[in-house]
Write a protein that holds these residues in place. Structure first.
Motif, PDB file in Angstrom:
ATOM      1  N   ALA A 308      21.314  -1.344  -9.362  1.00  0.00           N
ATOM      2  CA  ALA A 308      20.713  -0.311 -10.230  1.00  0.00           C
ATOM      3  C   ALA A 308      20.258   0.873  -9.371  1.00  0.00           C
ATOM      4  CB  ALA A 308      19.527  -0.911 -10.984  1.00  0.00           C
ATOM      5  N   PRO A 309      20.519   2.086  -9.832  1.00  0.00           N
ATOM      6  CA  PRO A 309      20.110   3.250  -9.037  1.00  0.00           C
ATOM      7  C   PRO A 309      18.587   3.322  -8.864  1.00  0.00           C
ATOM      8  CG  PRO A 309      21.517   3.892 -10.895  1.00  0.00           C
ATOM      9  CD  PRO A 309      21.204   2.451 -11.074  1.00  0.00           C
ATOM     10  N   VAL A 310      18.164   3.661  -7.645  1.00  0.00           N
ATOM     11  CA  VAL A 310      16.730   3.806  -7.373  1.00  0.00           C
ATOM     12  C   VAL A 310      16.254   5.122  -7.986  1.00  0.00           C
ATOM     13  CG1 VAL A 310      14.989   4.098  -5.548  1.00  0.00           C
ATOM     14  CG2 VAL A 310      16.877   2.470  -5.243  1.00  0.00           C
ATOM     15  N   VAL A 311      15.147   5.047  -8.719  1.00  0.00           N
ATOM     16  CA  VAL A 311      14.563   6.257  -9.317  1.00  0.00           C
ATOM     17  C   VAL A 311      13.539   6.848  -8.358  1.00  0.00           C
ATOM     18  CG1 VAL A 311      13.268   7.177 -11.274  1.00  0.00           C
ATOM     19  CG2 VAL A 311      14.907   5.308 -11.633  1.00  0.00           C
ATOM     20  N   GLU A 312      12.695   5.965  -7.799  1.00  0.00           N
ATOM     21  CA  GLU A 312      11.569   6.453  -6.998  1.00  0.00           C
ATOM     22  C   GLU A 312      11.120   5.331  -6.078  1.00  0.00           C
ATOM     23  OE1 GLU A 312       8.293   7.371  -9.652  1.00  0.00           O
ATOM     24  OE2 GLU A 312       6.956   7.879  -8.004  1.00  0.00           O
ATOM     25  N   SER A 313      10.638   5.647  -4.912  1.00  0.00           N
ATOM     26  CA  SER A 313       9.944   4.642  -4.097  1.00  0.00           C
ATOM     27  C   SER A 313       8.639   5.277  -3.630  1.00  0.00           C
ATOM     28  CB  SER A 313      10.804   4.186  -2.913  1.00  0.00           C
ATOM     29  OG  SER A 313      11.125   5.272  -2.083  1.00  0.00           O
ATOM     30  N   TRP A 314       7.612   4.444  -3.420  1.00  0.00           N
ATOM     31  CA  TRP A 314       6.305   5.006  -3.097  1.00  0.00           C
ATOM     32  C   TRP A 314       5.426   3.971  -2.397  1.00  0.00           C
ATOM     33  CZ3 TRP A 314       7.878   3.601  -7.998  1.00  0.00           C
ATOM     34  CH2 TRP A 314       7.091   2.700  -8.717  1.00  0.00           C
ATOM     35  N   ALA A 315       4.270   4.432  -1.939  1.00  0.00           N
ATOM     36  CA  ALA A 315       3.316   3.540  -1.275  1.00  0.00           C
ATOM     37  C   ALA A 315       1.922   3.857  -1.793  1.00  0.00           C
ATOM     38  CB  ALA A 315       3.369   3.755   0.234  1.00  0.00           C
ATOM     39  N   GLY A 316       1.064   2.858  -1.762  1.00  0.00           N
ATOM     40  CA  GLY A 316      -0.326   3.061  -2.180  1.00  0.00           C
ATOM     41  C   GLY A 316      -1.231   2.162  -1.360  1.00  0.00           C
ATOM     42  N   VAL A 317      -2.520   2.290  -1.581  1.00  0.00           N
ATOM     43  CA  VAL A 317      -3.488   1.485  -0.829  1.00  0.00           C
ATOM     44  C   VAL A 317      -4.460   0.838  -1.804  1.00  0.00           C
ATOM     45  CG1 VAL A 317      -5.181   1.455   1.025  1.00  0.00           C
ATOM     46  CG2 VAL A 317      -3.333   3.143   1.072  1.00  0.00           C
ATOM     47  N   ARG A 318      -4.517  -0.511  -1.773  1.00  0.00           N
ATOM     48  CA  ARG A 318      -5.465  -1.234  -2.630  1.00  0.00           C
ATOM     49  C   ARG A 318      -6.767  -1.443  -1.858  1.00  0.00           C
ATOM     50  NH1 ARG A 318      -0.788  -4.008  -1.839  1.00  0.00           N
ATOM     51  NH2 ARG A 318       0.583  -4.504  -3.560  1.00  0.00           N
ATOM     52  N   PRO A 319      -7.901  -1.294  -2.539  1.00  0.00           N
ATOM     53  CA  PRO A 319      -9.168  -1.615  -1.875  1.00  0.00           C
ATOM     54  C   PRO A 319      -9.492  -3.091  -2.084  1.00  0.00           C
ATOM     55  CG  PRO A 319      -9.591  -0.573  -3.983  1.00  0.00           C
ATOM     56  CD  PRO A 319      -8.096  -0.767  -3.896  1.00  0.00           C
ATOM     57  N   GLY A 320      -9.919  -3.789  -1.054  1.00  0.00           N
ATOM     58  CA  GLY A 320     -10.252  -5.210  -1.215  1.00  0.00           C
ATOM     59  C   GLY A 320     -11.683  -5.517  -0.793  1.00  0.00           C
ATOM     60  N   THR A 321     -12.055  -6.764  -0.998  1.00  0.00           N
ATOM     61  CA  THR A 321     -13.336  -7.293  -0.493  1.00  0.00           C
ATOM     62  C   THR A 321     -13.027  -8.690   0.050  1.00  0.00           C
ATOM     63  OG1 THR A 321     -13.914  -8.407  -2.549  1.00  0.00           O
ATOM     64  CG2 THR A 321     -14.654  -6.110  -2.336  1.00  0.00           C
ATOM     65  N   PRO A 322     -13.968  -9.322   0.753  1.00  0.00           N
ATOM     66  CA  PRO A 322     -13.648 -10.645   1.332  1.00  0.00           C
ATOM     67  C   PRO A 322     -13.263 -11.694   0.295  1.00  0.00           C
ATOM     68  CG  PRO A 322     -15.564  -9.715   2.416  1.00  0.00           C
ATOM     69  CD  PRO A 322     -15.252  -8.804   1.260  1.00  0.00           C
ATOM     70  N   ASP A 323     -13.772 -11.615  -0.938  1.00  0.00           N
ATOM     71  CA  ASP A 323     -13.385 -12.620  -1.943  1.00  0.00           C
ATOM     72  C   ASP A 323     -12.452 -12.030  -3.008  1.00  0.00           C
ATOM     73  OD1 ASP A 323     -15.157 -11.089  -3.410  1.00  0.00           O
ATOM     74  OD2 ASP A 323     -16.654 -12.676  -3.649  1.00  0.00           O
ATOM     75  N   HIS A 324     -11.844 -10.893  -2.662  1.00  0.00           N
ATOM     76  CA  HIS A 324     -10.804 -10.274  -3.509  1.00  0.00           C
ATOM     77  C   HIS A 324     -11.299  -9.940  -4.920  1.00  0.00           C
ATOM     78  CE1 HIS A 324      -7.484 -12.195  -0.802  1.00  0.00           C
ATOM     79  NE2 HIS A 324      -8.272 -11.349  -0.174  1.00  0.00           N
ATOM     80  N   ALA A 325     -12.581  -9.767  -5.035  1.00  0.00           N
ATOM     81  CA  ALA A 325     -13.177  -9.387  -6.330  1.00  0.00           C
ATOM     82  C   ALA A 325     -13.962  -8.097  -6.130  1.00  0.00           C
ATOM     83  CB  ALA A 325     -14.090 -10.506  -6.825  1.00  0.00           C
ATOM     84  N   PRO A 326     -14.101  -7.320  -7.178  1.00  0.00           N
ATOM     85  CA  PRO A 326     -14.743  -6.012  -7.000  1.00  0.00           C
ATOM     86  C   PRO A 326     -16.245  -6.089  -6.758  1.00  0.00           C
ATOM     87  CG  PRO A 326     -14.270  -6.421  -9.314  1.00  0.00           C
ATOM     88  CD  PRO A 326     -13.637  -7.547  -8.555  1.00  0.00           C
ATOM     89  N   PHE A 327     -16.764  -5.021  -6.202  1.00  0.00           N
ATOM     90  CA  PHE A 327     -18.205  -4.770  -6.185  1.00  0.00           C
ATOM     91  C   PHE A 327     -18.509  -3.957  -7.444  1.00  0.00           C
ATOM     92  CE2 PHE A 327     -18.568  -4.627  -1.254  1.00  0.00           C
ATOM     93  CZ  PHE A 327     -18.689  -6.004  -1.212  1.00  0.00           C
ATOM     94  N   ILE A 328     -19.355  -4.491  -8.308  1.00  0.00           N
ATOM     95  CA  ILE A 328     -19.731  -3.752  -9.526  1.00  0.00           C
ATOM     96  C   ILE A 328     -21.243  -3.875  -9.663  1.00  0.00           C
ATOM     97  CG2 ILE A 328     -19.338  -3.414 -11.994  1.00  0.00           C
ATOM     98  CD1 ILE A 328     -16.913  -5.271 -11.812  1.00  0.00           C
ATOM     99  N   GLY A 329     -21.949  -2.751  -9.608  1.00  0.00           N
ATOM    100  CA  GLY A 329     -23.379  -2.840  -9.893  1.00  0.00           C
ATOM    101  C   GLY A 329     -24.238  -1.970  -9.011  1.00  0.00           C
ATOM    102  N   PRO A 330     -25.570  -2.111  -9.188  1.00  0.00           N
ATOM    103  CA  PRO A 330     -26.497  -1.306  -8.400  1.00  0.00           C
ATOM    104  C   PRO A 330     -26.486  -1.741  -6.936  1.00  0.00           C
ATOM    105  CG  PRO A 330     -27.695  -2.844  -9.831  1.00  0.00           C
ATOM    106  CD  PRO A 330     -26.237  -2.988 -10.161  1.00  0.00           C
ATOM    107  N   THR A 331     -26.709  -0.797  -6.060  1.00  0.00           N
ATOM    108  CA  THR A 331     -26.825  -1.112  -4.632  1.00  0.00           C
ATOM    109  C   THR A 331     -28.308  -1.175  -4.274  1.00  0.00           C
ATOM    110  OG1 THR A 331     -26.923   1.177  -3.922  1.00  0.00           O
ATOM    111  CG2 THR A 331     -24.709   0.232  -4.257  1.00  0.00           C
ATOM    112  N   SER A 332     -28.603  -1.378  -3.003  1.00  0.00           N
ATOM    113  CA  SER A 332     -30.013  -1.388  -2.585  1.00  0.00           C
ATOM    114  C   SER A 332     -30.549   0.032  -2.406  1.00  0.00           C
ATOM    115  CB  SER A 332     -30.167  -2.186  -1.293  1.00  0.00           C
ATOM    116  OG  SER A 332     -29.258  -1.687  -0.341  1.00  0.00           O
TER     117      SER A 332
END
Ligand code: GLY
Length: 383
Positions: A308-332
């Protein structure tokens, strides 16, 4: 600075799908004034690079080392999507391409079969419906699949949305809202007497993905990184990804197909083939050999994609944490909230993250599940 009205004015740093969804929840749904600030064009980072899979089971039911309640959060996130998508479509007049057809998780080898058995085990324990199919049954459901596919799972928990249409719709809804303002450039964050200040705002949400720790703060004429105020942000790491899309001709799958690290996602006349996971790599442009390897892997799953003809190729960057779950909430840090580190689930978790942050800012109980994703949690298990 205090706002003149009774509700806060919120400055959101980061205009990816998380920052935009927080802005949408606050400004459009709850009438709170927001400013969304980004150094880059809105929505063109990880949110644009994503494939749009909403995949609680495949990403979180049986992944080793993940936050013990990530699957629960992902299921809650998935449950919010149909209403989120239809409301966005109604407000903007354009579909965001939500497709609730069950995804297929298939195995070509023993390792993939073992992974699927673990996912099936978790689903069975939780009483969640899923169907185990033989190779022939899989090909009856998805005729594009290779004869090498041994079998797998049909996952009604896992579906898809068009992430780029979603980001575009969020931008339109916010641009149309009198409560939302966009600002391009670095947020003018300052530290005054040890207090973090964003002029004209009572509350700050950092939603700058893998760059959250390095958001700049001015103090006495010098620029420092936000991580100096909120050390938890130092836990946010990055995982580069490369992918491509090909034209969807005859022999292209119509369902999302997962096999180990490879996925195929039908998207408006194309099929997205992803993706690499490259820890600690910020990739500016896709690499030809990597894209060729992904294309080969896609062809091994669905032979009709091989040429199949290639339409587009690209790269991105995912943000992670040590347990692969987001930080959601108030900070200190008083007045500073975080919504970042969504790893492979940023699109899926955007509506639920936005709801949690909006509740917390407005002093509404967001529940014990939300509290489990505090940026100050302990990391019991690491991947
Ligand atoms: N959610 C799939 C990926 O991050 O590649």
């Amino acid at each position: 600075m205090s706002s003149s009205s009774s509700t806060p004015r919120v400055g959101i740093i980061g205009a990816g799908i998380i920052g935009l969804s927080v802005a949408y929840e606050l400004a459009v749904r709850r009438g709170v004034r927001v400013t969304v600030q980004d150094v880059r064009p809105p929505g063109r980072g990880a949110s644009w690079a994503a494939a749009g899979m909403l995949a609680p089971a495949f990403e979180a039911a049986a992944e080793p080392g993940v936050h013990p309640r990530l699957f629960e959060l992902c299921l809650e996130g998935a449950a919010l999507w149909p209403e989120f998508a239809s409301e966005l479509a109604a407000r903007t007049g354009a579909s965001v391409g939500l497709d609730e057809t069950a995804s297929l998780a298939v195995a070509l080898d023993d390792a993939e079969a073992a992974r699927l058995a673990r996912i099936a085990g978790t689903l069975a324990l939780k009483g969640i419906a899923h169907d185990g199919l033989t190779g022939d049954q899989m090909r009856a459901v998805e005729p594009a699949l290779s004869a090498e596919v041994r079998g797998g799972l049909e996952l009604s928990t896992d579906f898809r949305v068009h992430n780029r249409l979603t980001v575009t719709a969020l931008l339109k809804a916010l641009t149309d809202s009198p409560k939302a303002t966009f600002a391009n450039g670095p947020a003018p964050l300052r530290s005054v007497g040890g207090k973090l200040v964003l002029a004209g705002h009572d509350t700050i949400v950092v939603a700058a993905g893998w760059e959250s720790a390095s958001v700049k703060v001015e103090e006495n004429g010098q620029l420092y990184s936000l991580v100096n105020w909120e050390t938890a942000l130092d836990e946010i790491d990055c995982h580069g990804g490369q992918m491509l899309s090909v034209k969807a001709g005859e022999g292209a799958p119509v369902r999302v197909v997962r096999a180990g690290n490879i996925y195929l996602v039908p998207r408006r006349g194309e099929v997205v083939i992803g993706a690499t996971m490259e820890r600690d790599r910020v990739i500016d442009a896709p690499e030809a050999d990597v894209i060729d390897a992904l294309r080969l892997a896609g062809g091994a799953l669905c032979p009709g994609l091989a040429d199949a003809p290639v339409v587009e190729s690209w790269a991105g960057v995912r943000p992670g944490t040590p347990d692969h779950a987001p930080f959601i909430g108030p900070t200190s840090t008083p007045g500073l909230f975080v919504a970042a580190g969504h790893y492979r689930n940023g699109i899926l978790l955007a509506p639920v993250s936005a709801r949690i942050i909006a509740d917390q800012i407005l002093g509404i109980s967001a529940g014990d599940l939300a509290a489990a994703f505090s940026p100050h949690r302990a990391f019991a298990a690491t991947a």
